[in-house]
Write a protein that holds these residues in place. Structure first.
Motif, PDB file in Angstrom:
ATOM      1  N   GLY A   1      89.335 -30.160 -45.967  1.00  0.00           N
ATOM      2  CA  GLY A   1      88.783 -28.968 -46.579  1.00  0.00           C
ATOM      3  C   GLY A   1      89.475 -27.883 -46.534  1.00  0.00           C
ATOM      4  N   TRP A   2      90.075 -27.520 -45.620  1.00  0.00           N
ATOM      5  CA  TRP A   2      90.899 -26.368 -45.685  1.00  0.00           C
ATOM      6  C   TRP A   2      91.929 -26.211 -46.668  1.00  0.00           C
ATOM      7  N   GLU A   3      92.887 -27.397 -46.524  1.00  0.00           N
ATOM      8  CA  GLU A   3      93.992 -27.555 -47.470  1.00  0.00           C
ATOM      9  C   GLU A   3      93.669 -27.483 -49.061  1.00  0.00           C
ATOM     10  N   ALA A   4      92.614 -28.099 -49.179  1.00  0.00           N
ATOM     11  CA  ALA A   4      91.974 -28.166 -50.566  1.00  0.00           C
ATOM     12  C   ALA A   4      91.385 -27.022 -51.104  1.00  0.00           C
ATOM     13  N   GLU A   5      90.646 -25.990 -50.415  1.00  0.00           N
ATOM     14  CA  GLU A   5      90.411 -24.726 -50.391  1.00  0.00           C
ATOM     15  C   GLU A   5      91.648 -24.033 -50.853  1.00  0.00           C
ATOM     16  N   LYS A   6      92.739 -24.151 -49.769  1.00  0.00           N
ATOM     17  CA  LYS A   6      93.769 -23.280 -50.092  1.00  0.00           C
ATOM     18  C   LYS A   6      94.280 -23.267 -51.348  1.00  0.00           C
ATOM     19  N   ALA A   7      94.522 -24.871 -51.840  1.00  0.00           N
ATOM     20  CA  ALA A   7      95.156 -25.006 -53.045  1.00  0.00           C
ATOM     21  C   ALA A   7      94.350 -24.528 -54.210  1.00  0.00           C
ATOM     22  N   ILE A   8      93.012 -24.526 -54.116  1.00  0.00           N
ATOM     23  CA  ILE A   8      92.285 -23.825 -55.258  1.00  0.00           C
ATOM     24  C   ILE A   8      92.243 -22.381 -55.261  1.00  0.00           C
ATOM     25  N   GLU A   9      92.100 -21.559 -54.172  1.00  0.00           N
ATOM     26  CA  GLU A   9      92.768 -20.262 -54.297  1.00  0.00           C
ATOM     27  C   GLU A   9      93.800 -19.965 -54.713  1.00  0.00           C
ATOM     28  N   GLU A  10      94.949 -20.762 -54.571  1.00  0.00           N
ATOM     29  CA  GLU A  10      96.271 -20.350 -55.014  1.00  0.00           C
ATOM     30  C   GLU A  10      96.214 -20.469 -56.551  1.00  0.00           C
ATOM     31  N   ALA A  11      95.535 -21.431 -56.992  1.00  0.00           N
ATOM     32  CA  ALA A  11      95.644 -21.662 -58.464  1.00  0.00           C
ATOM     33  C   ALA A  11      94.480 -20.472 -59.087  1.00  0.00           C
ATOM     34  N   ARG A  12      93.795 -20.175 -58.489  1.00  0.00           N
ATOM     35  CA  ARG A  12      92.747 -18.924 -59.088  1.00  0.00           C
ATOM     36  C   ARG A  12      93.465 -17.997 -59.205  1.00  0.00           C
ATOM     37  N   ASP A  13      94.351 -17.432 -57.909  1.00  0.00           N
ATOM     38  CA  ASP A  13      95.250 -16.366 -57.961  1.00  0.00           C
ATOM     39  C   ASP A  13      96.107 -16.329 -59.209  1.00  0.00           C
ATOM     40  N   LYS A  14      96.890 -17.478 -59.506  1.00  0.00           N
ATOM     41  CA  LYS A  14      97.682 -17.633 -60.828  1.00  0.00           C
ATOM     42  C   LYS A  14      97.020 -17.534 -61.978  1.00  0.00           C
ATOM     43  N   ILE A  15      95.764 -17.961 -62.210  1.00  0.00           N
ATOM     44  CA  ILE A  15      95.056 -17.647 -63.555  1.00  0.00           C
ATOM     45  C   ILE A  15      94.700 -16.397 -63.629  1.00  0.00           C
ATOM     46  N   ALA A  16      94.149 -15.725 -62.550  1.00  0.00           N
ATOM     47  CA  ALA A  16      93.696 -14.452 -62.647  1.00  0.00           C
ATOM     48  C   ALA A  16      94.853 -13.497 -62.924  1.00  0.00           C
TER      49      ALA A  16
END
Ligand SMILES: *Cc1c(COP(=O)(O)O)cnc(C)c1O
Length: 403
Positions: free
Chosen positions: A41-56
């Motif tokens: 769960g943690w690694e999936a969440e981390k990947a999502i948050e990194e993607a969110r940062d790039k889009i933002a």
């Protein structure tokens, strides 16, 4: 015969760099990003948050303002219906949009209209651009939202988004823009442009289908009534388990766009000029939309070939992937409502074709397209009785046809 793709505004291939980043999240890193108790769960969440940062980062938003959805259709629905239903108890029931918006915006508005909301559909000038004075005059005390797209998917015109944002902020009206065709292609800054909500689609920018974003401003704060009931993910605005691989793909596409957008734009612009310069050498061919610098996106060429039915042209341009009008309406033979809004007459609208250029278009593709258009126009007009009459000086509009 070759197959050549000139339909980048309908969809794009997934960039191989994007795909490479996605693959591990299908196979090894498959955890539920909302699982808080283990590494999967943690690694999936981390990947999502990194993607969110790039889009933002690409639109100068804060990461917490990025809400993942299934695509721009859902984002547009959420922005329009979600805000309408949240604020209707505050006496706000009026929405302003344009006649040339994407079907999903127009249909969301129509849905609200049946539920008691008031919608104003503004027209556009002959270039497809909104009149800012008219827009400002249309705002009422009960106006909640103005929804105007950034780049039009059918004719490629760019609306004056920053000026619209200014007007909205001055009158305390929320500003939503459907940026499905603009995100990753032209610079966008939600703070400078005073955009309160922005719809983004993955598959228009070399990321996969089935993923999109709604940017939702936190300052001033926009509140939305969720359209989906569930676990309360995405700040309660969009429930459902986040699709990690798709989100990672969109994040990567955003990062690539940040570094390559300018170069892509220049290349696409060169091809635009090569194709339009050629088209304008053909008699009675018209480029629809604006040709004023900064008012059009060069990845979209919408042209009318007078006296040649769009369907015949498409059949003649064998192996070339193009669309007649917008991909969403080309299943019907109705002339395009967007071209109609520009005041283009019905006969001419029936002859219109959209060519769209993307980052994988090559010089060879462009030359091949030009050659094939040249041959097709000559051949189809030679076969056309209307074209022959025009050549003989007959005014077609004056003819009374007997059925
Ligand atoms: C493609 C497109 C949409 C729909 O996006 P999806 O992600 O396919 O739902 C909406 N608006 C515009 C302007 C588009 O070009």
């Amino acid at each position: 015969m070759r197959n050549i793709y000139f339909d980048y505004l309908a969809s794009t291939p997934v960039d191989s760099r994007v795909l490479d980043k996605m693959i591990p999240f299908f196979s090894e890193k498959y955890g539920n990003p909302h699982s808080r108790t283990h590494i999967y769960g943690w690694e999936a969440e981390k990947a999502i948050e990194e993607a969110r940062d790039k889009i933002a980062n690409l639109i100068n938003a804060h990461s917490s303002e990025i809400i993942f959805t299934s695509g721009a259709t859902e984002s547009n629905n959420l922005a329009i219906k979600g805000s309408a239903y949240f604020y209707k108890n505050y006496g706000k029931k009026h929405i302003i949009t344009l006649k040339t918006e994407h079907k999903c915006v127009l249909d969301s508005c129509r849905y609200l209209k049946e539920d008691g909301f008031d919608i104003t559909y503004l027209g556009v000038d002959k270039n497809g651009i909104v009149d800012l004075n008219e827009l400002e005059k249309t705002i009422r005390p009960d106006t909640l939202l103005i929804s105007i797209m950034t780049i039009n998917n059918e004719i490629g015109v760019i609306q004056p988004v920053a000026e619209i944002g200014e007007i909205c902020r001055k009158h305390n009206v929320f500003f939503h823009t459907d940026a499905a065709q603009a995100f990753g292609k032209i610079p966008l800054d939600v703070k400078k442009m005073k955009i309160d909500m922005m719809s983004i689609s993955g598959h228009k920018i070399y990321a996969p289908k089935g993923i999109g974003v709604l940017y939702v401003n936190k300052n001033p704060r926009v509140k939305l009534k969720s359209l989906i009931s569930g676990g309360g993910q995405e700040r309660g605005m969009r429930s459902g388990t986040l699709p990690t691989p798709l989100i990672v793909g969109l994040g990567e596409a955003a990062e690539i766009a940040k570094s390559e957008m300018n170069l892509d734009y220049q290349k696409i612009s060169t091809f635009y000029h090569k194709i339009t310069n050629f088209l304008l050498t053909i008699p009675d061919v018209f480029i629809n939309g604006s040709r004023i610098e900064n008012q059009y996106y060069p990845g979209c060429i919408n042209a009318s070939f007078a006296y040649i039915e769009g369907e015949s042209m498409i059949a003649s341009l064998k192996g070339i992937a193009i669309s007649s009008g917008s991909a969403c309406t080309s299943a019907s033979l109705e002339p395009s409502y967007v071209l109609h809004a520009l005041g283009i007459d019905e006969d001419l609208a029936h002859t219109s074709i959209r060519f769209s250029i993307g980052k994988f278009t090559t010089e060879d593709d462009v030359n091949y397209l030009i050659d094939l258009i040249n041959i097709s126009v000559i051949r189809l007009r030679d076969m056309s009785p209307l074209w022959e009459m025009v050549q003989n000086g007959i005014d077609i509009k004056s003819i009374k046809w007997v059925h």
